[in-house]
Design an enzyme around this catalytic site. Structure first.
Site, short mmCIF file in Angstrom:
data_model
loop_
_atom_site.label_atom_id
_atom_site.label_comp_id
_atom_site.label_asym_id
_atom_site.label_seq_id
_atom_site.Cartn_x
_atom_site.Cartn_y
_atom_site.Cartn_z
N PRO A 93 0.82 -1.22 0.00
CA PRO A 93 0.00 0.00 0.00
C PRO A 93 0.86 1.27 0.00
O PRO A 93 0.33 2.35 -0.23
CB PRO A 93 -0.82 -0.10 1.29
CG PRO A 93 -0.51 -1.40 1.91
CD PRO A 93 0.66 -2.01 1.22
N GLU A 120 3.78 -7.32 8.65
CA GLU A 120 3.91 -5.86 8.64
C GLU A 120 4.66 -5.35 7.42
O GLU A 120 4.65 -4.18 7.11
CB GLU A 120 4.62 -5.37 9.91
CG GLU A 120 3.81 -5.54 11.16
CD GLU A 120 2.40 -5.03 11.02
OE1 GLU A 120 2.24 -3.80 10.89
OE2 GLU A 120 1.46 -5.84 11.03
N ARG A 158 -3.54 -9.09 -20.35
CA ARG A 158 -4.48 -8.89 -21.45
C ARG A 158 -3.92 -7.98 -22.54
O ARG A 158 -4.46 -7.93 -23.64
CB ARG A 158 -5.83 -8.36 -20.93
CG ARG A 158 -5.76 -7.01 -20.28
CD ARG A 158 -7.05 -6.69 -19.56
NE ARG A 158 -8.17 -6.44 -20.47
CZ ARG A 158 -8.32 -5.32 -21.16
NH1 ARG A 158 -7.44 -4.35 -21.05
NH2 ARG A 158 -9.36 -5.15 -21.95
N ASP A 173 -10.61 0.52 -24.55
CA ASP A 173 -10.84 0.42 -23.10
C ASP A 173 -10.91 1.78 -22.43
O ASP A 173 -10.31 2.73 -22.90
CB ASP A 173 -9.67 -0.30 -22.43
CG ASP A 173 -9.72 -1.79 -22.62
OD1 ASP A 173 -10.80 -2.29 -22.92
OD2 ASP A 173 -8.66 -2.42 -22.47
#
Ligand code: ADE
Length: 256
Positions: A93, A120, A158, A173
């Site tokens: 993150p 962690e 893809r 897209d």
């Protein structure tokens, strides 16, 4: 033909990756040998009978940190499995948030190594020495990097040449030109939930292209104004968007 692009994934749950890469577009690309993915079990590189890969965090506090040495041994083995240079990514993150421009850049590389954390995190010294970049798939916390690795593999996979049956569909897209995709409709033309916009059944290809462009612009303005701020609109696009807003004002006078 050059060798297929390769993605190696290192973590504690290689089954996640193995199962994921058997399914859908990525699974088909793997079976057609257009893409090669390999999942590695970090515990195989531990050096004790308990297969330890983590330890307590210096400075105290909750959670465990992944050890340098098993990761280093694993990365050495992974890199040796293919001579092409490996771009190494740690999924966390704390990374830069993945977007379609980054996906395109990653899809142009011959080899990626994805490192999936648990606990962690990973000893910072290993990240500094061995990782080229840190990537997040969004501002929320997963229990580990494997689902994020699957997201990245899907988005990159893809785009591999031959992975999609219709390559034109990738070009249209959402995000490919910085805008969201337009709405799509299929049969029946008339339904109790509504009628397909007349322009789409008119056969007028220029009018259809204009309508789709206008819908893309309008939707992006309504749902993701932050994306519009990042691109410079042509005069023609600006005119389409102005018209979209005017039409909206007439149908929904209370809309902003
Ligand atoms: N690991 C835990 N949370 C993550 C996230 N949001 N993106 C990438 N890897 C993660």
């Amino acid at each position: 033909m050059s060798a297929a692009p390769r993605i190696d994934v290192l973590g504690l749950f290689p089954e996640w990756i193995r199962q994921f890469t058997e399914i859908g577009v990525v699974g088909r690309a793997m079976r057609r040998r257009l893409l090669h993915c390999e999942a590695w079990q970090l515990r195989d590189f531990a050096d004790d009978v308990h297969r330890t890969v983590d330890d307590r965090t210096y400075g105290g506090g909750p959670g465990m940190v992944m050890l340098i040495e098993p990761l280093r041994r694993a990365l050495t083995a992974i890199r040796a499995a293919d001579p092409r240079p490996a771009h190494t990514i740690y999924l966390s993150p704390q990374g830069r948030v993945l977007d379609q421009a980054k996906v395109r850049e990653l899809a142009s590389r011959p080899r990626l190594v994805l490192l999936c954390g648990r606990y962690e995190g990973v000893d910072e010294r290993l990240l500094d020495a061995e990782v080229d970049e840190e990537i997040s798939i969004g501002d929320y916390v997963l229990s580990g990097g494997e689902p994020a690795a699957c997201v990245l593999i899907d988005a990159v996979g893809r785009l591999v040449e031959g992975a999609l049956n219709d390559p034109a569909s990738a070009a249209q897209d959402s995000f490919e030109d910085g805008l969201l995709d337009c709405p799509h409709f299929t049969r029946p033309e008339q339904h109790e939930l509504g009628t397909v916009p007349a322009v789409l059944t008119s056969g007028d290809h220029k009018a259809i292209a204009r309508w789709r462009r206008q819908q893309s612009l309008g939707r992006t303005w309504q749902r993701r104004p932050d994306l519009l701020e990042k691109i410079a609109l042509s005069r023609a696009d600006q005119a389409l968007l102005d018209q979209f807003r005017l039409d909206l004002q007439q149908t929904e006078p209370d809309a902003d």
